[in-house]
Design a protein around this motif. Sequence first.
Motif, PDB file in Angstrom:
ATOM      1  N   ILE A 705      18.192  58.242  81.470  1.00 55.52           N
ATOM      2  CA  ILE A 705      18.901  58.774  80.308  1.00 55.52           C
ATOM      3  C   ILE A 705      20.398  58.642  80.540  1.00 55.52           C
ATOM      4  O   ILE A 705      20.909  59.014  81.602  1.00 55.52           O
ATOM      5  CB  ILE A 705      18.524  60.252  80.054  1.00 55.52           C
ATOM      6  N   ILE A 706      21.088  58.111  79.546  1.00 60.32           N
ATOM      7  CA  ILE A 706      22.535  57.895  79.617  1.00 60.32           C
ATOM      8  C   ILE A 706      23.192  58.624  78.449  1.00 60.32           C
ATOM      9  O   ILE A 706      22.792  58.454  77.297  1.00 60.32           O
ATOM     10  CB  ILE A 706      22.882  56.394  79.566  1.00 60.32           C
ATOM     11  N   ASN A 707      24.176  59.450  78.758  1.00 58.53           N
ATOM     12  CA  ASN A 707      24.963  60.136  77.733  1.00 58.53           C
ATOM     13  C   ASN A 707      26.427  59.756  77.914  1.00 58.53           C
ATOM     14  O   ASN A 707      26.959  59.859  79.018  1.00 58.53           O
ATOM     15  CB  ASN A 707      24.812  61.654  77.849  1.00 58.53           C
ATOM     16  N   ALA A 708      27.059  59.305  76.834  1.00 56.96           N
ATOM     17  CA  ALA A 708      28.465  58.903  76.904  1.00 56.96           C
ATOM     18  C   ALA A 708      29.233  59.545  75.750  1.00 56.96           C
ATOM     19  O   ALA A 708      28.711  59.660  74.636  1.00 56.96           O
ATOM     20  CB  ALA A 708      28.597  57.389  76.853  1.00 56.96           C
ATOM     21  N   ASP A 709      30.467  59.964  76.031  1.00 57.02           N
ATOM     22  CA  ASP A 709      31.322  60.565  75.012  1.00 57.02           C
ATOM     23  C   ASP A 709      32.747  60.062  75.168  1.00 57.02           C
ATOM     24  O   ASP A 709      33.225  59.832  76.294  1.00 57.02           O
ATOM     25  CB  ASP A 709      31.309  62.094  75.127  1.00 57.02           C
ATOM     26  N   TYR A 710      33.404  59.913  74.032  1.00 57.26           N
ATOM     27  CA  TYR A 710      34.835  59.593  74.003  1.00 57.26           C
ATOM     28  C   TYR A 710      35.501  60.607  73.090  1.00 57.26           C
ATOM     29  O   TYR A 710      34.987  60.925  72.016  1.00 57.26           O
ATOM     30  CB  TYR A 710      35.069  58.180  73.470  1.00 57.26           C
ATOM     31  N   PHE A 711      36.650  61.148  73.535  1.00 54.28           N
ATOM     32  CA  PHE A 711      37.286  62.193  72.731  1.00 54.28           C
ATOM     33  C   PHE A 711      38.788  61.958  72.618  1.00 54.28           C
ATOM     34  O   PHE A 711      39.422  61.368  73.497  1.00 54.28           O
ATOM     35  CB  PHE A 711      37.023  63.578  73.322  1.00 54.28           C
ATOM     36  N   VAL A 712      39.328  62.431  71.500  1.00 52.31           N
ATOM     37  CA  VAL A 712      40.771  62.425  71.242  1.00 52.31           C
ATOM     38  C   VAL A 712      41.127  63.816  70.729  1.00 52.31           C
ATOM     39  O   VAL A 712      40.525  64.303  69.766  1.00 52.31           O
ATOM     40  CB  VAL A 712      41.177  61.362  70.205  1.00 52.31           C
ATOM     41  N   ILE A 713      42.088  64.461  71.378  1.00 52.05           N
ATOM     42  CA  ILE A 713      42.490  65.818  71.003  1.00 52.05           C
ATOM     43  C   ILE A 713      43.982  65.854  70.729  1.00 52.05           C
ATOM     44  O   ILE A 713      44.786  65.538  71.619  1.00 52.05           O
ATOM     45  CB  ILE A 713      42.133  66.836  72.109  1.00 52.05           C
ATOM     46  N   HIS A 714      44.358  66.221  69.516  1.00 54.82           N
ATOM     47  CA  HIS A 714      45.763  66.417  69.148  1.00 54.82           C
ATOM     48  C   HIS A 714      46.038  67.919  69.117  1.00 54.82           C
ATOM     49  O   HIS A 714      45.398  68.653  68.368  1.00 54.82           O
ATOM     50  CB  HIS A 714      46.068  65.810  67.779  1.00 54.82           C
ATOM     51  N   ASN A 715      46.971  68.356  69.928  1.00 57.59           N
ATOM     52  CA  ASN A 715      47.335  69.774  69.994  1.00 57.59           C
ATOM     53  C   ASN A 715      48.705  69.973  69.348  1.00 57.59           C
ATOM     54  O   ASN A 715      49.691  69.380  69.788  1.00 57.59           O
ATOM     55  CB  ASN A 715      47.405  70.238  71.451  1.00 57.59           C
ATOM     56  N   ASP A 716      48.748  70.783  68.315  1.00 59.99           N
ATOM     57  CA  ASP A 716      50.001  71.044  67.605  1.00 59.99           C
ATOM     58  C   ASP A 716      50.401  72.508  67.727  1.00 59.99           C
ATOM     59  O   ASP A 716      49.566  73.377  67.979  1.00 59.99           O
ATOM     60  CB  ASP A 716      49.856  70.677  66.124  1.00 59.99           C
ATOM     61  N   ASP A 717      51.700  72.762  67.530  1.00 64.88           N
ATOM     62  CA  ASP A 717      52.238  74.130  67.591  1.00 64.88           C
ATOM     63  C   ASP A 717      51.902  74.802  68.913  1.00 64.88           C
ATOM     64  O   ASP A 717      51.445  75.959  68.954  1.00 64.88           O
ATOM     65  CB  ASP A 717      51.709  74.971  66.418  1.00 64.88           C
ATOM     66  N   LEU A 718      52.106  74.073  70.005  1.00 66.51           N
ATOM     67  CA  LEU A 718      51.776  74.586  71.333  1.00 66.51           C
ATOM     68  C   LEU A 718      52.531  75.874  71.620  1.00 66.51           C
ATOM     69  O   LEU A 718      53.736  75.974  71.397  1.00 66.51           O
ATOM     70  CB  LEU A 718      52.109  73.547  72.403  1.00 66.51           C
ATOM     71  N   LEU A 719      51.807  76.842  72.140  1.00 67.54           N
ATOM     72  CA  LEU A 719      52.399  78.134  72.470  1.00 67.54           C
ATOM     73  C   LEU A 719      52.888  78.119  73.913  1.00 67.54           C
ATOM     74  O   LEU A 719      52.125  77.815  74.835  1.00 67.54           O
ATOM     75  CB  LEU A 719      51.354  79.242  72.293  1.00 67.54           C
ATOM     76  N   MET A 720      54.153  78.450  74.102  1.00 69.62           N
ATOM     77  CA  MET A 720      54.688  78.499  75.454  1.00 69.62           C
ATOM     78  C   MET A 720      55.892  79.431  75.510  1.00 69.62           C
ATOM     79  O   MET A 720      56.436  79.847  74.477  1.00 69.62           O
ATOM     80  CB  MET A 720      55.083  77.108  75.951  1.00 69.62           C
ATOM     81  N   GLU A 721      56.288  79.730  76.724  1.00 73.27           N
ATOM     82  CA  GLU A 721      57.452  80.589  76.938  1.00 73.27           C
ATOM     83  C   GLU A 721      58.700  79.733  77.067  1.00 73.27           C
ATOM     84  O   GLU A 721      58.738  78.805  77.870  1.00 73.27           O
ATOM     85  CB  GLU A 721      57.247  81.416  78.212  1.00 73.27           C
ATOM     86  N   ARG A 722      59.719  80.057  76.289  1.00 75.00           N
ATOM     87  CA  ARG A 722      60.997  79.333  76.338  1.00 75.00           C
ATOM     88  C   ARG A 722      62.056  80.220  76.975  1.00 75.00           C
ATOM     89  O   ARG A 722      62.194  81.400  76.635  1.00 75.00           O
ATOM     90  CB  ARG A 722      61.463  78.958  74.926  1.00 75.00           C
ATOM     91  N   THR A 723      62.813  79.656  77.896  1.00 76.45           N
ATOM     92  CA  THR A 723      63.919  80.377  78.527  1.00 76.45           C
ATOM     93  C   THR A 723      65.104  80.415  77.568  1.00 76.45           C
ATOM     94  O   THR A 723      65.435  79.416  76.923  1.00 76.45           O
ATOM     95  CB  THR A 723      64.324  79.686  79.837  1.00 76.45           C
ATOM     96  N   LEU A 724      65.765  81.573  77.491  1.00 78.50           N
ATOM     97  CA  LEU A 724      66.903  81.736  76.592  1.00 78.50           C
ATOM     98  C   LEU A 724      68.193  81.919  77.392  1.00 78.50           C
ATOM     99  O   LEU A 724      68.173  82.367  78.547  1.00 78.50           O
ATOM    100  CB  LEU A 724      66.694  82.949  75.686  1.00 78.50           C
ATOM    101  N   SER A 725      69.287  81.597  76.759  1.00 77.85           N
ATOM    102  CA  SER A 725      70.596  81.817  77.368  1.00 77.85           C
ATOM    103  C   SER A 725      70.837  83.315  77.545  1.00 77.85           C
ATOM    104  O   SER A 725      70.437  84.134  76.710  1.00 77.85           O
ATOM    105  CB  SER A 725      71.694  81.218  76.482  1.00 77.85           C
TER     106      SER A 725
END
Length: 1009
Positions: A705-725
Amino acid sequence: MILNLPKKILNSIVLIALLMLTGMPCLQAQKNVTLSGRVTDQQGGQPIPGVSVKVKGGTNGVSTDKDGRFSLNAPQGSVLVISSIGYINKEVAGGENMAIILSSLDKDLQEVTVVGVSVRKADLTGAVSGITEKTIKELPATNINQAIQGRISGVLVQNTNPRPGSSGSIKVRGNNSIRFGANPIYVVDGLVIDDGAFNSINPDDIASIDVLKDASATAIYGSRGANGVILVTTKKGKNGQGSITYNAWAGIQSFTKNVPYLNAQQIAELRIDAYANKFMDDNPTGNRQTYINTLLGTASPIFSQNELQVYRAGDSYNWLDEITQRGIQQNHTATFSKGSENGSVYVSFNYTDQKGLLKTSNYKRYGGQVNLEQKIKPWLKLGSNTNFSRTNESYIDGGVFNIAANANPLLPISGDIPYLSWKGIQNTDLYNPIRSLNIDGKGNLNRLLTTNYLAVTPIAGLTIRSGISLDVRNQDYYNYIPKSLGQSVRNATSGSATQKKENWFNWQWDNSVSYDKSIGKHNFSGLVSFGLTQNNYNYNQIDAYGFATDDFSYKYLGGAYLKDRTQLGSDFVTNSLISYIARGNYNYDGKYFATLTARYDGSSKFGNGNKWGIFPSLALAWDISKEEFFKSVNLDMLKLRAGYGIAGNQNIPNFAYNSLYRPVFSNGSVSYVSDGRLGNPDLVWEKQKQLNLGLDVGLLKNRLIINADYFVIHNDDLLMERTLSTTTGFRNTIANVGSLLNKGAELNVTARVIEKQDLQWSVSLNISSYKNKITKLYGSVDAIYNYGGFTGVEIQRTGNLFLNESLNSIYTYKFEKIAQSEDIERIKNINYGGHTIKPGDIIPVDVNGDNKVDDLDRIVVGKTDPKLYGGFSTNVNYKGLSLNAVFNYNVGGKGINSLYDGLMNGSGEYAGHSDQLDRWTPQNTNTNIPRAYIGGSRYSVSETDYSVQSTSFLRMTALTLGYNFDQALLSKAKMTTFRLYLTGSNLFTLTKYKGYDPEGGDSYPTSKM
């Protein structure tokens, strides 16, 4: 008398006689043969007694004996029908010594529970992979991550923390978020739990683990499934006689690898060489040997007299040996189960004990599982799955291992000194590791996981279900540092005690209506669900200082006399999630499949106007092998899958949309002080748009048995911490920053190579790959740097974000070569920013060729993402004997070996690596090891990619040799199975990485058993 018979009867007799005579050749052609074989269970490979074996279209049949064997006479060419309660019926061509394997019909193996409703695995049309109880048993695992490492395509499990009771990290299809919510969620019998708390689940209680990887499969979890979902289904009682099992294993652990440190004589010679090189750089006309004689004299400026005494005596001291021990690990599980058509019961008890490799470290887990299911009426069913566990841990100071491993081998071992020393000078950062073992660190965790439901089936196909699930945790942490230890002396605390108590109360209420209907070849199923989830957390912490005696440890905080230094901490936090789900499945004649899902989530972690997000998905599948035109093709299965969907991420700190202030009382007045984070009311959901294409192929009667997958993931509006002045008055803020693209492929191959009555051989292999890059940052910014270091403004080698580069890039100067005499003329006009280079030193690359090396010459020199990862296994069974081997691997990744950085400093005033024995000298110039040196302004190995090393490896995760005793012998003892096995884990690792472990890093070695 025959002649006197009536004519009609006589004609009948003659006709019958003629038929018998003419039919005799045909009857003789249907020659009877002996058909024989053995029937076993696919999950455990155990024989199944009482299986019905009948000739198709006839009445001849037998049942298997206690060993699962059968034998019967039947016409040659007969087809046998194999059937047993609880198993899928099977038809096979008759033969001799057949090996017949039946697949279980057990509900807990055919269904998984998601968001409070049972869903057939066949209805999960997206990218889903998993393992069953049989696979879990193949290695001595104490937690879920150990059980799935290298076994499931697209799932990267790394043992990043090999300490007792720890679990490591896990990623499904690589990185799909910059910082927040990078880990998958775990769902145990429908209850969503935190990724770091699954250690309370005993692997012996698990029936199956399924990983949902693409948006179609995870869409039913909406905002929570963006980084994958790990579904854990625990065991239930099986139909038939009651079962009592006991499984136990024990082993001795040791470190998988020791770093080759320099001994005392080698360290001393390295130090002498370093100072002599510095002397000759400063005094080109000086006498090197005369200076060396001074270094070894009674008034040596670089050695203490005790160090010189050790050096001259040829002694060497290994401090690590004084704090380590052989670890002993054991695991015991007893289970009691029974099932019937109306209900089932499964009860288990577990005890795990792991004695750490460092003295005083220990981990114990006590647990129990109770799964009950009962039909009260034909239309009413109640169920409860409950797990309780308690873990006790003994901690050690976090720096003990590194301090001992890197201790001065010229320093005699003693438990009386508070600090270790180099050159006779005590370093107050180097607490005596032997004395640090006296720190009293304890922790315990009580955890209750329970899922309870009521299901009503008023009419055929319609199920109304309501369930309440709880995850209740109480965790205590205690620590006491005796007053005589270096930690207390340095900080003038006269003994310090900490008590921290944490409480979690998370509840989940799910309500669903599902309906299944078949009309001819058309099969429909639908689900609508409404759910509420609330997570509550609080903690209280007291740090007290100044104790007259160490006798009471952390148990009597009232005895602390430095009251003005007492510190108190506490917090109470609640977040909630409301979810609406709709899902529809359709298939036509088992050929064409479609699944449409939508989830609408509202999260308290976002501000007004941004709380809600909708996450739809669509999956399609076509089983070509069931088409009429495909009958002549020699394939048992050919299924195409395609799915597209949107998943969300809301895993950010609570109240990130608001600026938080806390009251401070000073000088008789109250002021409110910010916690440093600027609230962002414009925060929105991080969203992933995922496309998945899949192919399933079965050959040789599905033995391959052979299982194969191909995927493409677009991530938008990524949440992260930004350093401020600092001019803003805040240190940072949470923001939606940029986009990330992630692509990859997965391949899984399983093969039953040999299937004979007495011999079976199966192999499996999975290969996965992913590649991510940042496609957008905020505004016109193309780089976000991670600053730190001694000054706080130095660009770090990791944690930087660059447009069109991997999220996990390594950024530094490129190492060119070790300078030779002939290179000095070539590089003399290059400005190295205050660094000097002489023969034997490191030369970095002037990337842009502007005759100066500055920040513009830093480049991405690699990434920590592997190019390929996965695992493979082989399992051989001969009669009662079995041999199983499991491997996992990682190819193409890079990593910064910080330990190697320090050990290659070349000064002899810190521990050293044996590579320095091949260091550059005027007599040994054909080498890639820098010369010994002390002080000055040359480039250190940590300033270039010199110590960026390959983290590729091949590891034998487990090797198990077992024997199943004969059923005839066991039946006399009223036993059904008895298996003895010898197993080892992490037996060897092939790698070029020069630290302790390419996965676990260098703060604590990985163990083997």
